[in-house]
Design a protein around this motif. Structure first.
Motif, mmCIF file in Angstrom:
data_model
loop_
_atom_site.group_PDB
_atom_site.id
_atom_site.type_symbol
_atom_site.label_atom_id
_atom_site.label_comp_id
_atom_site.label_asym_id
_atom_site.label_seq_id
_atom_site.Cartn_x
_atom_site.Cartn_y
_atom_site.Cartn_z
ATOM 1 N N VAL A 401 0.840 -1.194 0.000
ATOM 2 C CA VAL A 401 0.000 0.000 0.000
ATOM 3 C C VAL A 401 0.877 1.246 0.000
ATOM 4 N N GLU A 402 0.489 2.231 -0.792
ATOM 5 C CA GLU A 402 1.145 3.539 -0.795
ATOM 6 C C GLU A 402 0.082 4.606 -0.556
ATOM 7 N N VAL A 403 0.248 5.374 0.514
ATOM 8 C CA VAL A 403 -0.683 6.456 0.835
ATOM 9 C C VAL A 403 0.107 7.754 0.925
ATOM 10 N N ASP A 404 -0.333 8.758 0.185
ATOM 11 C CA ASP A 404 0.302 10.081 0.214
ATOM 12 C C ASP A 404 -0.647 11.029 0.940
ATOM 13 N N ILE A 405 -0.289 11.416 2.172
ATOM 14 C CA ILE A 405 -1.171 12.254 2.983
ATOM 15 C C ILE A 405 -0.756 13.717 2.876
ATOM 16 N N LEU A 406 -1.724 14.601 3.066
ATOM 17 C CA LEU A 406 -1.484 16.043 3.013
ATOM 18 C C LEU A 406 -1.464 16.608 4.427
ATOM 19 N N LEU A 407 -0.398 17.330 4.753
ATOM 20 C CA LEU A 407 -0.252 17.967 6.053
ATOM 21 C C LEU A 407 0.013 19.456 5.858
ATOM 22 N N ASP A 408 -0.128 20.205 6.932
ATOM 23 C CA ASP A 408 0.193 21.629 6.874
ATOM 24 C C ASP A 408 1.683 21.800 6.611
ATOM 25 N N GLU A 409 2.034 22.786 5.799
ATOM 26 C CA GLU A 409 3.445 22.966 5.440
ATOM 27 C C GLU A 409 4.314 23.331 6.638
ATOM 28 N N LYS A 410 3.709 23.802 7.726
ATOM 29 C CA LYS A 410 4.464 24.144 8.932
ATOM 30 C C LYS A 410 4.359 23.055 10.001
ATOM 31 N N CYS A 411 3.848 21.904 9.617
ATOM 32 C CA CYS A 411 3.699 20.792 10.566
ATOM 33 C C CYS A 411 5.077 20.326 11.042
ATOM 34 N N PRO A 412 5.324 20.218 12.354
ATOM 35 C CA PRO A 412 6.628 19.755 12.854
ATOM 36 C C PRO A 412 6.930 18.334 12.397
ATOM 37 N N LEU A 413 8.206 18.022 12.291
ATOM 38 C CA LEU A 413 8.629 16.709 11.822
ATOM 39 C C LEU A 413 8.101 15.598 12.717
ATOM 40 N N GLU A 414 8.163 15.781 14.044
ATOM 41 C CA GLU A 414 7.736 14.707 14.936
ATOM 42 C C GLU A 414 6.238 14.437 14.815
ATOM 43 N N VAL A 415 5.445 15.471 14.545
ATOM 44 C CA VAL A 415 4.009 15.278 14.353
ATOM 45 C C VAL A 415 3.760 14.522 13.050
ATOM 46 N N ALA A 416 4.441 14.958 11.973
ATOM 47 C CA ALA A 416 4.296 14.284 10.678
ATOM 48 C C ALA A 416 4.716 12.821 10.788
ATOM 49 N N HIS A 417 5.812 12.577 11.519
ATOM 50 C CA HIS A 417 6.293 11.200 11.700
ATOM 51 C C HIS A 417 5.264 10.352 12.432
ATOM 52 N N ASP A 418 4.719 10.872 13.532
ATOM 53 C CA ASP A 418 3.788 10.085 14.339
ATOM 54 C C ASP A 418 2.516 9.751 13.560
ATOM 55 N N ILE A 419 2.011 10.704 12.785
ATOM 56 C CA ILE A 419 0.805 10.448 11.983
ATOM 57 C C ILE A 419 1.094 9.397 10.916
ATOM 58 N N ALA A 420 2.181 9.602 10.161
ATOM 59 C CA ALA A 420 2.489 8.712 9.036
ATOM 60 C C ALA A 420 2.804 7.298 9.506
ATOM 61 N N GLU A 421 3.600 7.180 10.567
ATOM 62 C CA GLU A 421 4.009 5.836 10.980
ATOM 63 C C GLU A 421 2.891 5.099 11.710
ATOM 64 N N THR A 422 2.028 5.820 12.412
ATOM 65 C CA THR A 422 0.869 5.159 13.019
ATOM 66 C C THR A 422 -0.044 4.608 11.935
ATOM 67 N N LEU A 423 -0.285 5.398 10.887
ATOM 68 C CA LEU A 423 -1.083 4.925 9.755
ATOM 69 C C LEU A 423 -0.415 3.731 9.086
ATOM 70 N N GLN A 424 0.910 3.772 8.983
ATOM 71 C CA GLN A 424 1.644 2.667 8.355
ATOM 72 C C GLN A 424 1.463 1.370 9.136
ATOM 73 N N TYR A 425 1.624 1.428 10.462
ATOM 74 C CA TYR A 425 1.470 0.222 11.277
ATOM 75 C C TYR A 425 0.026 -0.279 11.260
#
Length: 456
Positions: A401-425
């Motif tokens: 599966v490949e999912v490309d999610i849209l986040l705010d351009e000022k979203c912190p890296l740790e927030v982007a990581h937590d969202i993306a990797e939780t969705l991945q798991y």
């Protein structure tokens, strides 16, 4: 003090013990760690607050869809619906509700443990990651966090698949010996074709058994050689067997044509009692095994179920053609029947061959699986701005599966990581999915993220 993600958990036995305790008793901490004695009374730090808000939004998204179960039709209600199209619609709706319920259960079960595992913390500075999550303690496995009924369902499926393969091996050995003795007492071409089919059945189960064991073996050297797993060996084994089956029955078809075109005199072949008993035993035994295999939804066992179905049809006609030919004194009915049976086997296994070729080369998933993955991605809608693309395709039996999610351009890296990797798991927690890849973007415009040449 918030620690870093680089902290490891396997090197310190004391640390591993504490993390194991977290798995068994969430919130429990070492008694000597005074800071955690009054954990409920102290204010959460910024990272904890952010993760609590993350979980709150995610769980609210799950709980907001619980009302959907009100639209489920019970088995009794379905039986009362006389209109077949309407009944089929509600059966399909029940299937969708089952998928959504499974997605909700996985998101609800995984979100808490996954989030706590992303940033192991050393709050009291003693070098032990007291804040490490449970994911480290399971060495990255997500199945222990799934609901108990889902874990039991998967354990039963693996056990049933193992039993189905072993029973098929034993049954095919017995039938091959029985048919070999029967073929020696008759010159029926249909019986010889049935003997060849049994020999190939044994080869099929041997291939399935071998690939199943190769996938199960937990050997470090194999893990290094196959870094993303060995599950694609299973459809590859079925593909090899399909080709062998097709080639073998092309040969039998050729012999049937030669016998039909040969000059006389010709005589109708009579099956001896031992041959009739061998064919009848095959029909009964394969029918019972096939009914059991149909309920096990793995590609290997489904291939065995298809093989059992083919055997029942093949041996039934192998019994009928010579019997009618001898009773009516029609000599050509036996070789003609063998030829027709060969054409059926070639067509049936040809379809299986192409199906596995398409899956190994990246066939798109069916609509139901795609809808299930889309619903899973939608569970994260409170945390993202949108979705740029969702792609799902086969890499063998499993799905990538490949999912490309849209986040705010000022979203912190740790927030982007937590969202993306939780969705991945969560995606990889689904039984259909082998691997998931989540990428982040901040605009719907721009390139697709992959070189166009690779899509040709």
């Amino acid at each position: 003090m918030v620690g870093k993600r680089g902290i490891t958990t396997g090197s310190n036995p004391k640390e591993s013990t504490y993390l194991q305790k977290d798995v068994e008793d969430r919130g429990a901490r070492p008694p000597q760690d005074r800071k955690y004695r009054f954990r409920d009374n102290r204010e959460l730090d910024f990272d904890d607050q952010r993760r609590m808000e993350f979980k709150r939004k995610l769980l609210e998204s799950v709980e907001s869809s619980e009302y959907l179960q009100e639209y489920r039709k019970s088995d009794d209600e379905l039986k009362k619906i006389k209109n077949k199209k309407l009944r089929k619609f509600y059966e399909s709706q029940n299937d969708k509700l089952d998928d959504w319920l499974e997605v909700n259960a996985i998101v609800k079960a995984l979100s808490d443990d996954i989030l706590e595992s992303f940033d192991p913390r050393d709050d009291n500075g003693d070098g032990i990651a007291e804040g490490g999550g449970a994911l480290q303690d399971t060495q990255g496995c997500v199945e222990p966090f799934l609901p108990e009924e889902e874990q039991e369902k998967r354990r039963v499926a693996r056990r049933n698949a193992k039993w189905a393969i072993n029973i098929n091996v034993i049954a095919n050995i017995i039938l091959l010996i029985f048919k070999g003795v029967a073929a020696l007492s008759s010159s029926s071409l249909s019986l010889i074709a049935s003997l060849a089919d049994s020999a190939l059945d044994l080869l099929c189960t041997a291939i399935v058994f071998t690939t199943h064991k190769l996938v199960e073996w937990h050997i470090g050297k194999l893990r290094r050689k196959f870094p993303v797993g060995r599950r694609r060996l299973e459809p590859l084994g079925i593909l090899v067997f399909s080709i062998i089956m097709i080639i073998s029955f092309v040969q039998i078809l050729q012999e049937s044509v030669e016998k039909l075109t040969s000059k006389g005199p010709h005589k109708a072949t009579q099956l001896p009692p031992i041959a009739i008993a061998a064919l009848a035993a095959t029909i009964g035994l394969k029918g019972i095994i096939g009914l059991g295999c149909m309920r096990i939804k793995t590609t290997q066992v489904q291939a065995l179920a298809q093989d059992c179905k083919t055997d029942v049809i093949f041996n039934t006609l192998s019994l009928i053609f010579p019997a009618i030919g001898h009773a009516a004194n029609i000599w050509w009915l036996d070789p003609a029947g063998a030829g027709l049976l060969s054409l059926f086997i070639i067509w049936d296994w040809g379809c299986t061959c192409f199906e596995n070729v398409f899956r190994l080369t990246g066939l798109a998933v069916d609509d139901r699986v795609y809808a299930k993955l889309t619903f899973l991605a939608y569970r994260f809608s409170p945390l993202v701005k949108g979705y740029k693309s969702i792609q799902a395709y086969h890499a063998g039996d499993g799905v990538w599966v490949e999912v490309d999610i849209l986040l705010d351009e000022k979203c912190p890296l740790e927030v982007a990581h937590d969202i993306a990797e939780t969705l991945q798991y969560c995606c990889e927690g689904l039984p259909e999915v082998d691997r998931a890849f989540i990428t982040c973007d901040y605009t719907t415009w721009g390139p697709t993220g992959h070189a166009l040449e690779n899509y040709q």
